[in-house]
Write a protein that holds these residues in place. Sequence first.
Motif, PDB file in Angstrom:
ATOM      1  N   TRP A 214       0.815  -1.212   0.000  1.00  9.06           N
ATOM      2  CA  TRP A 214       0.000   0.000   0.000  1.00  9.06           C
ATOM      3  C   TRP A 214       0.856   1.272   0.000  1.00  9.06           C
ATOM      4  O   TRP A 214       0.553   2.222  -0.717  1.00  9.06           O
ATOM      5  CB  TRP A 214      -0.956   0.010   1.187  1.00  9.06           C
ATOM      6  CG  TRP A 214      -1.897   1.165   1.159  1.00  9.06           C
ATOM      7  CD1 TRP A 214      -1.865   2.271   1.947  1.00  9.06           C
ATOM      8  CD2 TRP A 214      -2.993   1.339   0.263  1.00  9.06           C
ATOM      9  NE1 TRP A 214      -2.882   3.122   1.614  1.00  9.06           N
ATOM     10  CE2 TRP A 214      -3.590   2.569   0.577  1.00  9.06           C
ATOM     11  CE3 TRP A 214      -3.525   0.581  -0.769  1.00  9.06           C
ATOM     12  CZ2 TRP A 214      -4.692   3.049  -0.101  1.00  9.06           C
ATOM     13  CZ3 TRP A 214      -4.628   1.063  -1.443  1.00  9.06           C
ATOM     14  CH2 TRP A 214      -5.193   2.282  -1.112  1.00  9.06           C
ATOM     15  N   GLN A 215       1.910   1.293   0.794  1.00  4.91           N
ATOM     16  CA  GLN A 215       2.753   2.485   0.866  1.00  4.91           C
ATOM     17  C   GLN A 215       3.420   2.762  -0.479  1.00  4.91           C
ATOM     18  O   GLN A 215       3.503   3.914  -0.909  1.00  4.91           O
ATOM     19  CB  GLN A 215       3.811   2.327   1.972  1.00  4.91           C
ATOM     20  CG  GLN A 215       4.569   3.589   2.261  1.00  4.91           C
ATOM     21  CD  GLN A 215       3.665   4.697   2.794  1.00  4.91           C
ATOM     22  OE1 GLN A 215       2.668   4.455   3.463  1.00  4.91           O
ATOM     23  NE2 GLN A 215       4.019   5.932   2.484  1.00  4.91           N
ATOM     24  N   SER A 216       3.865   1.708  -1.167  1.00  7.15           N
ATOM     25  CA  SER A 216       4.472   1.891  -2.497  1.00  7.15           C
ATOM     26  C   SER A 216       3.453   2.454  -3.473  1.00  7.15           C
ATOM     27  O   SER A 216       3.780   3.298  -4.309  1.00  7.15           O
ATOM     28  CB  SER A 216       4.999   0.563  -3.028  1.00  7.15           C
ATOM     29  OG  SER A 216       6.032   0.090  -2.212  1.00  7.15           O
TER      30      SER A 216
ATOM     31  N   GLU B 290       2.894   6.173  -2.728  1.00  5.26           N
ATOM     32  CA  GLU B 290       4.023   7.008  -3.135  1.00  5.26           C
ATOM     33  C   GLU B 290       4.204   7.039  -4.649  1.00  5.26           C
ATOM     34  O   GLU B 290       5.098   7.708  -5.154  1.00  5.26           O
ATOM     35  CB  GLU B 290       5.306   6.488  -2.467  1.00  5.26           C
ATOM     36  CG  GLU B 290       5.301   6.675  -0.969  1.00  5.26           C
ATOM     37  CD  GLU B 290       6.478   6.014  -0.291  1.00  5.26           C
ATOM     38  OE1 GLU B 290       7.268   5.333  -0.976  1.00  5.26           O
ATOM     39  OE2 GLU B 290       6.604   6.180   0.935  1.00  5.26           O
ATOM     40  N   GLY B 291       3.389   6.307  -5.372  1.00  6.55           N
ATOM     41  CA  GLY B 291       3.448   6.304  -6.831  1.00  6.55           C
ATOM     42  C   GLY B 291       4.486   5.360  -7.411  1.00  6.55           C
ATOM     43  O   GLY B 291       4.725   5.379  -8.616  1.00  6.55           O
ATOM     44  N   GLU B 292       5.087   4.536  -6.592  1.00 10.32           N
ATOM     45  CA  GLU B 292       6.084   3.586  -7.071  1.00 10.32           C
ATOM     46  C   GLU B 292       5.447   2.339  -7.692  1.00 10.32           C
ATOM     47  O   GLU B 292       6.115   1.583  -8.397  1.00 10.32           O
ATOM     48  CB  GLU B 292       6.988   3.147  -5.912  1.00 10.32           C
ATOM     49  CG  GLU B 292       7.761   4.278  -5.286  1.00 10.32           C
ATOM     50  CD  GLU B 292       8.487   3.854  -4.033  1.00 10.32           C
ATOM     51  OE1 GLU B 292       8.428   2.662  -3.676  1.00 10.32           O
ATOM     52  OE2 GLU B 292       9.113   4.719  -3.404  1.00 10.32           O
ATOM     53  N   LEU B 293       4.173   2.144  -7.426  1.00  8.86           N
ATOM     54  CA  LEU B 293       3.470   0.951  -7.867  1.00  8.86           C
ATOM     55  C   LEU B 293       2.130   1.377  -8.474  1.00  8.86           C
ATOM     56  O   LEU B 293       1.379   2.121  -7.851  1.00  8.86           O
ATOM     57  CB  LEU B 293       3.242   0.017  -6.668  1.00  8.86           C
ATOM     58  CG  LEU B 293       2.734  -1.366  -6.920  1.00  8.86           C
ATOM     59  CD1 LEU B 293       3.797  -2.190  -7.668  1.00  8.86           C
ATOM     60  CD2 LEU B 293       2.410  -2.066  -5.608  1.00  8.86           C
ATOM     61  N   ALA B 294       1.858   0.913  -9.694  1.00  3.66           N
ATOM     62  CA  ALA B 294       0.596   1.243 -10.347  1.00  3.66           C
ATOM     63  C   ALA B 294      -0.528   0.391  -9.763  1.00  3.66           C
ATOM     64  O   ALA B 294      -0.291  -0.666  -9.183  1.00  3.66           O
ATOM     65  CB  ALA B 294       0.706   0.989 -11.853  1.00  3.66           C
ATOM     66  N   ILE B 295      -1.757   0.858  -9.942  1.00  2.19           N
ATOM     67  CA  ILE B 295      -2.912   0.151  -9.384  1.00  2.19           C
ATOM     68  C   ILE B 295      -3.049  -1.251  -9.985  1.00  2.19           C
ATOM     69  O   ILE B 295      -3.400  -2.196  -9.282  1.00  2.19           O
ATOM     70  CB  ILE B 295      -4.214   0.969  -9.560  1.00  2.19           C
ATOM     71  CG1 ILE B 295      -5.382   0.312  -8.809  1.00  2.19           C
ATOM     72  CG2 ILE B 295      -4.575   1.113 -11.026  1.00  2.19           C
ATOM     73  CD1 ILE B 295      -5.249   0.397  -7.331  1.00  2.19           C
TER      74      ILE B 295
ATOM     75  N   LEU C 210      -0.684  -3.503  -8.185  1.00  5.07           N
ATOM     76  CA  LEU C 210      -1.195  -3.777  -6.843  1.00  5.07           C
ATOM     77  C   LEU C 210      -2.282  -4.845  -6.898  1.00  5.07           C
ATOM     78  O   LEU C 210      -2.270  -5.797  -6.108  1.00  5.07           O
ATOM     79  CB  LEU C 210      -1.735  -2.497  -6.203  1.00  5.07           C
ATOM     80  CG  LEU C 210      -2.343  -2.634  -4.816  1.00  5.07           C
ATOM     81  CD1 LEU C 210      -1.259  -2.987  -3.795  1.00  5.07           C
ATOM     82  CD2 LEU C 210      -3.048  -1.343  -4.420  1.00  5.07           C
ATOM     83  N   VAL C 211      -3.183  -4.704  -7.849  1.00  2.78           N
ATOM     84  CA  VAL C 211      -4.264  -5.686  -8.005  1.00  2.78           C
ATOM     85  C   VAL C 211      -3.698  -7.042  -8.415  1.00  2.78           C
ATOM     86  O   VAL C 211      -4.117  -8.088  -7.900  1.00  2.78           O
ATOM     87  CB  VAL C 211      -5.312  -5.183  -9.019  1.00  2.78           C
ATOM     88  CG1 VAL C 211      -6.309  -6.276  -9.373  1.00  2.78           C
ATOM     89  CG2 VAL C 211      -6.027  -3.959  -8.477  1.00  2.78           C
TER      90      VAL C 211
END
Length: 101
Positions: free
Chosen positions: A31-33, A36-41, A44-45
């Motif tokens: 979630w934190q990544s 912070e914009g380091e990980l796209a949605i 994450l999904v």
Amino acid sequence: MSNSSNLLCPASRASLVGAMVGGGAAVATRWQSYKEGELAINELVWHSTKSALQAAAISGITTYAAEKMAGRSALSLMTILAAGAASLYLVDQLSERNPHE
């Protein structure tokens, strides 16, 4: 949620709980990544879905194996631990072999 008619076997219930815990843990760790914009949605999904499916499979398989040992609590516990450890090892080995990430 009530299941008064007892339609789900323990392995199915364990799979559902495993999916919720595995998916939730994957979201929590990434979630934190994401914030912070380091990980796209979509990443994450993808990671959360993958973790949920892995946890569901491991939970269901180990509970099914332990259910077959009903009445022998020590043997059932050892079966859960051994099957869980073996499943996690297998999932890790298969994940390293697949260069998707």
